[in-house]
Scaffold this motif. Sequence first.
Motif: not given
Lengths: 240, 649
Positions: A128-146
């Motif tokens: 709670k002390r710091l702001r929450h940072i929402d990084r500029d990422y997609p939730e999941i990266i599933d391009d890899h076959p495995v």
Amino acid sequence: MSEKLVTITVDGRKISAPAGSRLLKVCLENDIYIPNLCYLEGMSDPPASCRLCLVEIEGEPGMVASCRCEIRDGMVVTSNSDDILKMRQVAFRLLVSTNDGHCNTCIANKHCELQQIAKFLRQPLRTKRLRHIDRDYPEIIDDHPVLMYEPKKCVLCGRCVYVCNQIPKGYKLDFARRGINTIISFYGSDLDPSSRDCEGCLACTEVCPVGALSSKKKWSRFIAEVKLKQEQKAARQSSD
Amino acid sequence: MKQPTASPVERLAVRSEAAVARVRKLRESPIPVIEVGAATCGRAAGALETITGFEQALADNGVEAEIRRVGCLGHCYAEPLVTIRYPGFPPLLYQKIGAGEAGILVRSFLKDGSDPCYEYLIGALEPDENFPTLMDYPRYLFEKRVVMEHCGLIDPEDIDHYLAVGGYRALAAGLEKSGEWVLEEVKAANLRGRGGAGFPAGRKWEIARAVDRNPKLVICNGDEGDPGAYMDRTLLESNPHQVLEGLALAALAVGAPSALLYIRAEYPLAVEIMEHAIAAAERENLLGDDIMGSGVSLEVSVFKGSGAFVCGEETALIQSLEGRRGMPQPRPPYPAVAGLNDLPTVINNVKTLSTVPSIIRNGHQWFTGIGTEHSPGTAIFSVVGEVEYPGLVEVPMGATLEHLVFDVCGGIKDGKALKAVQIGGPSGGCLPASLLETEIDFDSLKKVGAMMGSGGLVVMNEDTCMVEVARYFTDFTQGESCGKCTYCRIGTHHLREILQSITVGEGRLEELDDLEEISRAVIRGSLCSLGKTAPNPVLTTLRFFKDEYLAHLEEKRCPARMCRSLIAYYIDLEACARGCDACVACCPTEAIFTTSNRKKAIDQEKCVKCGECVYACPPEYDAVRRVSPPGLIPDQGIEPLPADDKDEA
């Protein structure tokens, strides 16, 4: 092989260990827990990037990353001063400020190293002390076959990059982008048919301290379980 | 047949004599010589157009003259700079010569020598009865040019120009004596690294020399990345052979058979000039195999860096040379012990290496006589911002900031007051006017929370908001953070976010403590010097300009009236002239309307606070006012002009 033993003092306790061992390893082996995320047993060249394992050494200025520090005879180490605890807390708060904190639906729940460290430092997993940072990422990266990568959970410790680097066939994982949006990337190797071979290795998923990198098979099973539980819960609630 | 036993010094003496004779012949030629400062900075100011202008005018007027390209004198405010050597006149330096002025110079002066065009003249390069000399100007009087002595005066692409001013004499002497001797001289001179940290160069060399693994390597770090800093580029472009000679001396002292110039790819001209210089030096046997018959060989090549700020950090630089992502590595081991491919690697800044030849030529006593006890020598700064004469200046260490800003660079522009100087690049500190007495050297600057850095100096006047300055630099370092360690990657991001919210009036007072706490943690905990210094702008502004932070937080007021969210513009109806509509056309959002008494007013709802109207308003009226907080706009009883009157208006 006869190794020369040296004696060091950690927080007032005398410990003997082979000369040249890494300080963090010696402490961990002697039940002195020092939080760490980027370190792996047997690393020849620990990256010292998570900065959680900082300790003070008598006669040395500033704080030293214990994962890289080689022990010398007579070394006097402090790992629990107020100063160090405060630094660890700041580092930990910084780490969790980028975290989504959805432990219940995370594949690493209950064996996540971030949870362990939180417990040790008595810090909440959602600061709670710091702001929450929402990084500029997609939730999941599933391009890899495995592999399944959930970047918002990633602490960028680099263990996966390290172990992948050890594989003689040429590595597939590395860091990409800069600053707060630094991310682990496959650099297109996920599209290469040879990346199916990752199925037989999965070393990167084993070393991930959190739930950021996992095998797709395991991940799908886990998500199915989570869904099932949620449905059961919803069913119970509606029948009540 | 050549004497087989000639020593390097003897060989060079013969070669230098020929160079001196050739350069004298060029200078004393009956044909006028036009020297145009055509380094990157000059080109940006239009030096290439100036050259075309001269060529055209010479052809049109049938005048014969030789045009030569020289490097940069460091007088950015006067670019493009042109020196004309006309028989019977001293060499004359002209300022702000575009293609048009080039034509005038050809017609008035070069054609028949009748009018030396005083209106464009700065002065004569040599003492003369009829012309003011450069030494009459404060800039020249106060500067102490050691490293930049020949910059802008010699042709960087003609090795004879460097040889004629004593070039490569230091190398010949070093080859004749020994690497140890060079090492001892530089150690005795206490030459400290000009890249920022100030580590003694001689000690670094000694460490590498003592390691018994070979081959060793010397790297010249030309990955200059500070915004607004261009010292290294200027040295590479204006006096490339001086860099090469320093590099060769370092390699000799270390015992390295090869050396590398790491230059960022954004400096294409520097790369081109250095490659040209290497080839020329190899042709003259000043580099390459068996240099001047000494038995010592040195192979020099250029590596183009791909422009990550952090690659200026030596371990990251090595990573990028090895083909990896430029991320700093924990030290020890230091590169001097285990660097590129785990071999001893010495990395020195361009300025450090450029200083070496003069130390060897003149002896270490001469060098320690300049500057201060613990920081001998000179410091080169690129002074930018709100000063009268921005540019590259070289002053002895120990000069005060006040001397640098007011005496050497002519003080603050437009009669405004100085508020702060930001010294040491993006991770340097902001020092207030009250600390202008601070001496410029490695230790004094560190004491007040700033640092020498690589030599960037930004001068700011009263219209600069210090919170915004801190935000700007933190934004830069966060964007350039390699993302490796926790403190720098996430800590600087939090700093940026907090500062950002303060500048838009959404900051919370208690976050000031967070700023301080995170800054201190980032300094103590970060892995490399980028992180360890990144919070300096935050901490120094907090320390010296806390009142500005508080004004933003408590009153939603920006004292410098710079932060857009906290200011407003209005038009003073007393000053506004009836019927004038100079401001109307410039407004990008059509926020300016005519009032019932046919003056102008700003619709605050539409205004985006670009400030264009301030510049559009004729100076004789000067009616646009800027206030902070926006609530200070007075009620002037404005009513828009009724719609049916508009056609008449």
